[in-house]
Design a protein around this motif. Structure first.
Motif, mmCIF file in Angstrom:
data_model
loop_
_atom_site.group_PDB
_atom_site.id
_atom_site.type_symbol
_atom_site.label_atom_id
_atom_site.label_comp_id
_atom_site.label_asym_id
_atom_site.label_seq_id
_atom_site.Cartn_x
_atom_site.Cartn_y
_atom_site.Cartn_z
ATOM 1 N N MET A 34 -0.290 10.130 0.527
ATOM 2 C CA MET A 34 0.607 8.981 0.676
ATOM 3 C C MET A 34 2.039 9.360 0.326
ATOM 4 S SD MET A 34 -0.491 6.293 2.087
ATOM 5 C CE MET A 34 1.048 5.423 1.776
ATOM 6 N N LEU A 77 -2.782 0.579 3.672
ATOM 7 C CA LEU A 77 -1.565 1.310 3.327
ATOM 8 C C LEU A 77 -0.937 1.974 4.548
ATOM 9 C CD1 LEU A 77 -2.779 2.939 -0.001
ATOM 10 C CD2 LEU A 77 -1.137 1.067 0.235
ATOM 11 N N ALA A 98 3.613 2.365 8.420
ATOM 12 C CA ALA A 98 3.263 1.696 7.167
ATOM 13 C C ALA A 98 2.287 0.563 7.414
ATOM 14 C CB ALA A 98 4.527 1.155 6.499
ATOM 15 N N LEU A 102 1.265 -1.708 2.063
ATOM 16 C CA LEU A 102 2.087 -0.668 1.446
ATOM 17 C C LEU A 102 3.255 -1.257 0.679
ATOM 18 C CD1 LEU A 102 2.866 2.212 0.876
ATOM 19 C CD2 LEU A 102 3.916 2.346 3.148
#
Length: 243
Positions: A34, A77, A98, A102
């Motif tokens: 991430m 996310l 995204a 998120l």
């Protein structure tokens, strides 16, 4: 010559809410992934690094990378989109943007409260600017701007007022039994205005915002707050021009 963004070179951009996510901590490399994704999203609006490249960075297999992506997608996310050749229809890659949750993970650090994620859903951190072969021309400027913003964020008085904005917004939320969250764009504007307005103006805005929230007269609290901040900044600049 501009180069294609191929991942972070010095630092990973890992939102605090993601670094503390209990589910992701069970598979720490999902957090590192991430960090790579958010770092690229902040520059290009889309993440297009291949699973092979990711696997090399995380020292794992491509199938493991795919498992990590499934976890991140399931949590909201990220969003994945297959890229096909316009002429043949064959798959040539995939892009990641995204996910809806998120922005909530990004907002946890700013709001400083575990039960009130401060940013709502939005599909991208920044508008997508191209496809798998995006070119980047903002990296050096972003480094300078980030360095400058970190120094500004050390102002404890402004940061205190910023946190108080969120707690004031909850006055109306509790009365209506709802949770009002600003959009990521509103958060960005608030952060910018936080350091452009005079501190006395910020205090006055906070008092006015609290007064309106207690009166239950604002349907969109953060949109109204931004209006107050913009009006305050306009007054500050007008005063400076005549001072």
């Amino acid at each position: 010559m501009n180069k294609q963004f191929e991942g972070s070179k010095a630092f990973l951009n890992i939102p605090i809410g993601i670094s503390r996510d209990k589910e992701l901590l069970k598979k720490p490399k999902t957090i590192l992934l991430m960090g790579e994704i958010v770092s690229m999203l902040n520059v290009t609006g889309e993440f297009f690094m291949s699973n092979k490249q990711i696997a090399n960075r995380l020292d794992c297999t491509k199938s493991t990378v795919n498992d990590y992506l499934k976890i991140l997608e399931k949590k909201g996310l990220i969003k994945r989109k297959t890229v096909r050749d316009e002429r043949t229809g064959s798959i040539i890659g995939r892009k990641i943007s995204a996910g809806d949750s998120l922005s909530q993970h990004i907002g946890i650090g700013w709001s400083d409260t575990s039960d009130y994620p401060s940013i709502p859903a939005r599909t991208t951190l920044y508008p997508a600017t191209g496809n798998k072969y995006n070119r980047v021309n903002r990296s050096s400027n972003r480094t300078v701007n980030n360095s400058s913003s970190r120094k500004k964020e050390e102002d404890p008085e402004r940061e205190k007022i910023y946190k108080e904005f969120f707690f004031i917004a909850r006055i109306n939320d509790k009365r209506k039994n709802q949770t009002t969250r600003p959009s990521l764009d509103e958060i960005k504007q608030m952060r910018k205005l936080l350091y452009e307005c005079d501190v006395d103006t910020l205090r006055a805005v906070k008092d006015k915002f609290k007064e309106r929230m207690e009166w239950d007269m604002v349907g969109k609290p953060f949109a109204y707050l931004l209006k107050l901040l913009r009006d305050g900044l306009a007054n500050d600049r007008n005063y400076e021009s005549w001072g």
